[in-house]
Write a protein that holds these residues in place. Structure first.
Motif, PDB file in Angstrom:
ATOM      1  N   ASN A  12       0.727  -1.233   0.035  1.00  0.00           N
ATOM      2  CA  ASN A  12      -0.103   0.091  -0.087  1.00  0.00           C
ATOM      3  C   ASN A  12       0.853   1.367   0.024  1.00  0.00           C
ATOM      4  O   ASN A  12       0.275   2.265  -0.506  1.00  0.00           O
ATOM      5  CB  ASN A  12      -0.970   0.016   1.274  1.00  0.00           C
ATOM      6  CG  ASN A  12      -2.082  -1.097   1.044  1.00  0.00           C
ATOM      7  OD1 ASN A  12      -2.478  -1.289  -0.004  1.00  0.00           O
ATOM      8  ND2 ASN A  12      -2.719  -1.258   2.044  1.00  0.00           N
ATOM      9  N   VAL A  13       2.089   1.191   0.537  1.00  0.00           N
ATOM     10  CA  VAL A  13       2.757   2.427   0.679  1.00  0.00           C
ATOM     11  C   VAL A  13       4.154   2.334  -0.384  1.00  0.00           C
ATOM     12  O   VAL A  13       4.765   3.591  -0.284  1.00  0.00           O
ATOM     13  CB  VAL A  13       3.359   2.840   1.984  1.00  0.00           C
ATOM     14  CG1 VAL A  13       2.202   3.058   2.802  1.00  0.00           C
ATOM     15  CG2 VAL A  13       4.183   1.655   2.421  1.00  0.00           C
ATOM     16  N   SER A  14       4.310   1.473  -0.936  1.00  0.00           N
ATOM     17  CA  SER A  14       5.526   1.268  -2.147  1.00  0.00           C
ATOM     18  C   SER A  14       5.285   2.264  -3.115  1.00  0.00           C
ATOM     19  O   SER A  14       4.346   2.439  -3.666  1.00  0.00           O
ATOM     20  CB  SER A  14       5.464  -0.199  -2.603  1.00  0.00           C
ATOM     21  OG  SER A  14       5.872  -0.963  -1.578  1.00  0.00           O
ATOM     22  N   GLY A  15       6.266   2.989  -3.146  1.00  0.00           N
ATOM     23  CA  GLY A  15       6.366   4.155  -4.338  1.00  0.00           C
ATOM     24  C   GLY A  15       6.013   5.465  -3.833  1.00  0.00           C
ATOM     25  O   GLY A  15       5.802   6.238  -4.624  1.00  0.00           O
ATOM     26  N   ASN A  16       5.307   5.751  -2.627  1.00  0.00           N
ATOM     27  CA  ASN A  16       4.721   6.889  -2.089  1.00  0.00           C
ATOM     28  C   ASN A  16       6.183   7.578  -2.022  1.00  0.00           C
ATOM     29  O   ASN A  16       7.208   7.367  -1.591  1.00  0.00           O
ATOM     30  CB  ASN A  16       4.333   6.567  -0.628  1.00  0.00           C
ATOM     31  CG  ASN A  16       2.745   6.096  -0.638  1.00  0.00           C
ATOM     32  OD1 ASN A  16       2.423   5.606  -2.016  1.00  0.00           O
ATOM     33  ND2 ASN A  16       2.128   5.889   0.426  1.00  0.00           N
ATOM     34  N   THR A  17       5.664   9.136  -1.806  1.00  0.00           N
ATOM     35  CA  THR A  17       6.725  10.178  -1.657  1.00  0.00           C
ATOM     36  C   THR A  17       6.882  10.138  -0.211  1.00  0.00           C
ATOM     37  O   THR A  17       6.147   9.675   0.656  1.00  0.00           O
ATOM     38  CB  THR A  17       6.103  11.531  -2.256  1.00  0.00           C
ATOM     39  OG1 THR A  17       5.012  11.778  -1.483  1.00  0.00           O
ATOM     40  CG2 THR A  17       6.007  11.270  -3.601  1.00  0.00           C
TER      41      THR A  17
END
Length: 68
Positions: free
Chosen positions: A12-17
């Motif tokens: 769910n948070v992979s690639g989040n800034t």
């Protein structure tokens, strides 16, 4: 149903800034919902595993001070 919380949170948070990650953490803390604690634990686990020994000591010092 067997859900792998670690994988779900990381997915769910992979690639989040950084801003998105901060918002996720702040939101989870502000809500104060028990069901969000495992997700915060997964994020802490990622931080801990990617920290060097000095960074881990700093986290432990901060935690110790916060629990006094």
């Amino acid at each position: 149903m067997d859900i792998n919380i670690r994988n779900a949170v990381i997915h769910n948070v992979s690639g989040n800034t950084q801003d998105q990650l901060r918002d996720t953490i702040v939101d989870a803390i502000q809500r104060g919902e028990e069901k969000l604690l495992p997700g915060l634990g997964v994020l802490f686990e990622v931080i801990w595993q990617n920290a060097d020994e000095q960074e881990q000591k700093t986290m432990l010092d901060t935690l110790e001070q916060g629990l006094k």
